[in-house]
Design a protein around this motif. Structure first.
Motif, PDB file in Angstrom:
ATOM      1  N   ARG A 153     -13.201 -38.307  13.299  1.00 39.90           N
ATOM      2  CA  ARG A 153     -12.777 -38.093  11.906  1.00 39.90           C
ATOM      3  C   ARG A 153     -13.903 -37.506  11.068  1.00 39.90           C
ATOM      4  NH1 ARG A 153      -7.755 -37.468  11.268  1.00 39.90           N
ATOM      5  NH2 ARG A 153      -6.398 -39.147  11.957  1.00 39.90           N
ATOM      6  N   ARG A 154     -15.131 -37.899  11.396  1.00 39.67           N
ATOM      7  CA  ARG A 154     -16.284 -37.433  10.620  1.00 39.67           C
ATOM      8  C   ARG A 154     -16.546 -35.939  10.812  1.00 39.67           C
ATOM      9  NH1 ARG A 154     -20.903 -42.116  11.310  1.00 39.67           N
ATOM     10  NH2 ARG A 154     -19.648 -43.890  10.652  1.00 39.67           N
ATOM     11  N   GLU A 155     -15.920 -35.363  11.836  1.00 33.37           N
ATOM     12  CA  GLU A 155     -16.144 -33.942  12.117  1.00 33.37           C
ATOM     13  C   GLU A 155     -15.087 -33.045  11.467  1.00 33.37           C
ATOM     14  OE1 GLU A 155     -17.599 -32.879  15.997  1.00 33.37           O
ATOM     15  OE2 GLU A 155     -17.688 -34.993  16.560  1.00 33.37           O
ATOM     16  N   ASN A 156     -14.220 -33.657  10.665  1.00 35.44           N
ATOM     17  CA  ASN A 156     -13.209 -32.924   9.881  1.00 35.44           C
ATOM     18  C   ASN A 156     -12.323 -31.987  10.701  1.00 35.44           C
ATOM     19  OD1 ASN A 156     -14.104 -34.033   7.365  1.00 35.44           O
ATOM     20  ND2 ASN A 156     -15.855 -32.646   7.460  1.00 35.44           N
ATOM     21  N   PRO A 157     -11.716 -32.502  11.781  1.00 29.30           N
ATOM     22  CA  PRO A 157     -10.768 -31.661  12.505  1.00 29.30           C
ATOM     23  C   PRO A 157      -9.504 -31.456  11.681  1.00 29.30           C
ATOM     24  CG  PRO A 157     -10.684 -33.898  13.340  1.00 29.30           C
ATOM     25  CD  PRO A 157     -11.797 -33.860  12.336  1.00 29.30           C
ATOM     26  N   ARG A 158      -8.730 -30.441  12.041  1.00 31.31           N
ATOM     27  CA  ARG A 158      -7.458 -30.197  11.346  1.00 31.31           C
ATOM     28  C   ARG A 158      -6.547 -31.406  11.522  1.00 31.31           C
ATOM     29  NH1 ARG A 158      -2.546 -26.920  13.132  1.00 31.31           N
ATOM     30  NH2 ARG A 158      -1.461 -26.384  11.200  1.00 31.31           N
ATOM     31  N   ARG A 159      -6.447 -31.900  12.744  1.00 29.30           N
ATOM     32  CA  ARG A 159      -5.730 -33.146  13.028  1.00 29.30           C
ATOM     33  C   ARG A 159      -6.208 -33.678  14.380  1.00 29.30           C
ATOM     34  NH1 ARG A 159       0.376 -30.546  13.903  1.00 29.30           N
ATOM     35  NH2 ARG A 159      -0.320 -28.792  15.154  1.00 29.30           N
ATOM     36  N   ILE A 160      -6.055 -34.965  14.558  1.00 29.26           N
ATOM     37  CA  ILE A 160      -6.410 -35.601  15.832  1.00 29.26           C
ATOM     38  C   ILE A 160      -5.120 -36.021  16.519  1.00 29.26           C
ATOM     39  CG2 ILE A 160      -7.562 -37.550  16.959  1.00 29.26           C
ATOM     40  CD1 ILE A 160      -9.560 -37.576  14.644  1.00 29.26           C
ATOM     41  N   ILE A 161      -4.927 -35.491  17.724  1.00 31.18           N
ATOM     42  CA  ILE A 161      -3.771 -35.848  18.549  1.00 31.18           C
ATOM     43  C   ILE A 161      -4.302 -36.656  19.729  1.00 31.18           C
ATOM     44  CG2 ILE A 161      -1.900 -34.955  19.988  1.00 31.18           C
ATOM     45  CD1 ILE A 161      -2.259 -32.293  18.202  1.00 31.18           C
ATOM     46  N   LEU A 162      -3.892 -37.892  19.823  1.00 28.10           N
ATOM     47  CA  LEU A 162      -4.309 -38.735  20.948  1.00 28.10           C
ATOM     48  C   LEU A 162      -3.296 -38.573  22.074  1.00 28.10           C
ATOM     49  CD1 LEU A 162      -6.073 -40.961  22.246  1.00 28.10           C
ATOM     50  CD2 LEU A 162      -4.707 -42.650  20.984  1.00 28.10           C
ATOM     51  N   ALA A 163      -3.781 -38.179  23.258  1.00 29.20           N
ATOM     52  CA  ALA A 163      -2.892 -37.950  24.404  1.00 29.20           C
ATOM     53  C   ALA A 163      -3.371 -38.772  25.588  1.00 29.20           C
ATOM     54  CB  ALA A 163      -2.866 -36.473  24.764  1.00 29.20           C
ATOM     55  N   VAL A 164      -2.569 -39.760  25.974  1.00 32.87           N
ATOM     56  CA  VAL A 164      -2.928 -40.626  27.104  1.00 32.87           C
ATOM     57  C   VAL A 164      -1.715 -40.832  28.004  1.00 32.87           C
ATOM     58  CG1 VAL A 164      -4.828 -41.864  25.982  1.00 32.87           C
ATOM     59  CG2 VAL A 164      -2.490 -42.691  25.697  1.00 32.87           C
ATOM     60  N   PRO A 165      -1.941 -40.984  29.303  1.00 27.32           N
ATOM     61  CA  PRO A 165      -0.819 -41.217  30.203  1.00 27.32           C
ATOM     62  C   PRO A 165      -0.139 -42.571  29.989  1.00 27.32           C
ATOM     63  CG  PRO A 165      -2.752 -40.414  31.388  1.00 27.32           C
ATOM     64  CD  PRO A 165      -3.199 -40.792  30.023  1.00 27.32           C
ATOM     65  N   VAL A 166      -0.955 -43.610  29.726  1.00 26.78           N
ATOM     66  CA  VAL A 166      -0.382 -44.956  29.684  1.00 26.78           C
ATOM     67  C   VAL A 166      -1.150 -45.852  28.721  1.00 26.78           C
ATOM     68  CG1 VAL A 166      -1.789 -45.746  31.660  1.00 26.78           C
ATOM     69  CG2 VAL A 166       0.406 -46.881  31.164  1.00 26.78           C
ATOM     70  N   MET A 167      -0.422 -46.743  28.065  1.00 28.20           N
ATOM     71  CA  MET A 167      -1.019 -47.747  27.187  1.00 28.20           C
ATOM     72  C   MET A 167      -0.005 -48.873  26.983  1.00 28.20           C
ATOM     73  SD  MET A 167      -0.712 -45.740  23.516  1.00 28.20           S
ATOM     74  CE  MET A 167      -1.656 -46.949  22.618  1.00 28.20           C
ATOM     75  N   PRO A 168      -0.450 -50.075  26.614  1.00 28.80           N
ATOM     76  CA  PRO A 168       0.493 -51.176  26.399  1.00 28.80           C
ATOM     77  C   PRO A 168       1.448 -50.887  25.241  1.00 28.80           C
ATOM     78  CG  PRO A 168      -1.788 -51.968  26.507  1.00 28.80           C
ATOM     79  CD  PRO A 168      -1.848 -50.485  26.395  1.00 28.80           C
ATOM     80  N   ALA A 169       2.680 -51.325  25.383  1.00 27.56           N
ATOM     81  CA  ALA A 169       3.703 -51.093  24.347  1.00 27.56           C
ATOM     82  C   ALA A 169       3.264 -51.651  22.995  1.00 27.56           C
ATOM     83  CB  ALA A 169       5.027 -51.714  24.782  1.00 27.56           C
ATOM     84  N   ASP A 170       2.582 -52.799  23.017  1.00 27.40           N
ATOM     85  CA  ASP A 170       2.221 -53.431  21.741  1.00 27.40           C
ATOM     86  C   ASP A 170       1.037 -52.755  21.034  1.00 27.40           C
ATOM     87  OD1 ASP A 170       0.113 -54.271  23.320  1.00 27.40           O
ATOM     88  OD2 ASP A 170       0.550 -56.404  23.185  1.00 27.40           O
ATOM     89  N   LYS A 171       0.491 -51.713  21.646  1.00 27.58           N
ATOM     90  CA  LYS A 171      -0.607 -50.967  21.008  1.00 27.58           C
ATOM     91  C   LYS A 171      -0.127 -49.658  20.372  1.00 27.58           C
ATOM     92  CE  LYS A 171      -4.271 -53.407  22.532  1.00 27.58           C
ATOM     93  NZ  LYS A 171      -5.260 -54.000  21.631  1.00 27.58           N
ATOM     94  N   VAL A 172       1.102 -49.267  20.667  1.00 28.78           N
ATOM     95  CA  VAL A 172       1.581 -47.940  20.259  1.00 28.78           C
ATOM     96  C   VAL A 172       1.560 -47.759  18.747  1.00 28.78           C
ATOM     97  CG1 VAL A 172       3.575 -46.389  20.214  1.00 28.78           C
ATOM     98  CG2 VAL A 172       2.938 -47.522  22.341  1.00 28.78           C
ATOM     99  N   SER A 173       2.163 -48.672  18.007  1.00 27.57           N
ATOM    100  CA  SER A 173       2.245 -48.495  16.550  1.00 27.57           C
ATOM    101  C   SER A 173       0.859 -48.530  15.910  1.00 27.57           C
ATOM    102  CB  SER A 173       3.144 -49.567  15.923  1.00 27.57           C
ATOM    103  OG  SER A 173       2.609 -50.851  16.161  1.00 27.57           O
ATOM    104  N   GLU A 174      -0.029 -49.349  16.458  1.00 33.09           N
ATOM    105  CA  GLU A 174      -1.401 -49.437  15.943  1.00 33.09           C
ATOM    106  C   GLU A 174      -2.113 -48.085  16.061  1.00 33.09           C
ATOM    107  OE1 GLU A 174      -5.504 -51.977  16.882  1.00 33.09           O
ATOM    108  OE2 GLU A 174      -3.735 -52.253  18.147  1.00 33.09           O
ATOM    109  N   PHE A 175      -1.983 -47.456  17.211  1.00 33.91           N
ATOM    110  CA  PHE A 175      -2.658 -46.169  17.411  1.00 33.91           C
ATOM    111  C   PHE A 175      -1.955 -45.025  16.678  1.00 33.91           C
ATOM    112  CE2 PHE A 175      -5.097 -48.391  20.578  1.00 33.91           C
ATOM    113  CZ  PHE A 175      -6.317 -47.732  20.552  1.00 33.91           C
ATOM    114  N   GLN A 176      -0.657 -45.138  16.497  1.00 32.54           N
ATOM    115  CA  GLN A 176       0.054 -44.115  15.720  1.00 32.54           C
ATOM    116  C   GLN A 176      -0.508 -44.033  14.298  1.00 32.54           C
ATOM    117  OE1 GLN A 176       4.077 -45.496  16.347  1.00 32.54           O
ATOM    118  NE2 GLN A 176       4.574 -43.754  17.670  1.00 32.54           N
TER     119      GLN A 176
END
Length: 218
Positions: A153-176
């Protein structure tokens, strides 16, 4: 859902990114978390014709128990504490401010050492106003990935898109809420470790990372 290996996971992620964004990405840069994330990032960079940059967050382990992550640190000195470490737990484990400061400096030096080894002195890719796609081979607790996001975030990108193959269901909304967009191929309810969702999940070597970065880092 089980992936054959990290390469297949990266190919599937690349297809998902293409379906979602088509050709609307602006100067995309793939930012990978070594070591496994670099292998996942390779087919994405290939398909998007984009460079790969590295972000190397490091865990800070508890005194006498390095496996228990009490914090994560990034190269620019950003420290993210594990929210589950309460004052009571910190006291019980002997976690002092001095300990965290000392370990932070140690890990920053290790990050710099690894970056030099992986990039062979190449100049950092400028992320300002570029679509930055952060890639890892999966998320378990997510502490290091969160630290990586805060650092990017400190590098001022246009946007950050997080792309991962797998993660726990209960973490999805937090990372969104932490990124501009999240692409995850599989988010199971029952999650023990990232490796359980791969048929082949060997430890990625430094040599593999160096070879990929030679091809995809300008």
């Amino acid at each position: 859902m089980v992936f054959k290996d990290r390469k297949e996971a990266g190919e599937l992620l690349a297809q998902a990114i293409l379906r979602k964004y088509d050709s609307t990405l602006k100067n995309p840069v793939i930012v990978a978390i070594p070591r496994g994330g670099v292998v996942v990032a390779e087919p994405i960079a290939e398909i998007l014709n984009a460079p790969i940059e590295l972000v190397i967050p490091r865990k800070i382990g508890a005194p006498f128990n390095e496996e228990f992550a009490i914090a994560a640190v990034t190269e620019d000195g950003y420290v993210l504490m594990n929210p589950s470490v309460t004052d009571e737990i910190a006291y019980r484990l002997g976690i002092s401010k001095d300990y965290i400061e000392r370990k932070t400096l140690e890990e920053i030096e290790e990050i710099k050492r690894r970056k030099e080894k992986y990039l062979q002195g190449k100049t950092k890719v400028n992320l300002q106003e570029k679509d930055t796609i952060l890639v890892d081979d999966g998320i378990a607790t997510g502490l290091t990935v969160k630290a990586a996001i805060m650092s990017l975030r400190r590098e001022n990108p246009r946007r950050i898109i997080l792309a991962v193959p797998v993660m726990p269901a209960d973490k999805v909304s937090e990372f969104q809420q932490l990124v501009d967009d999240l692409i995850v191929l599989y988010a199971p309810e029952f999650f023990n470790a990232v490796g359980q969702f791969y048929q082949s999940f060997p430890q990625t070597t430094d040599e593999e990372v160096i070879e990929i970065m030679e091809k995809f880092h300008p």
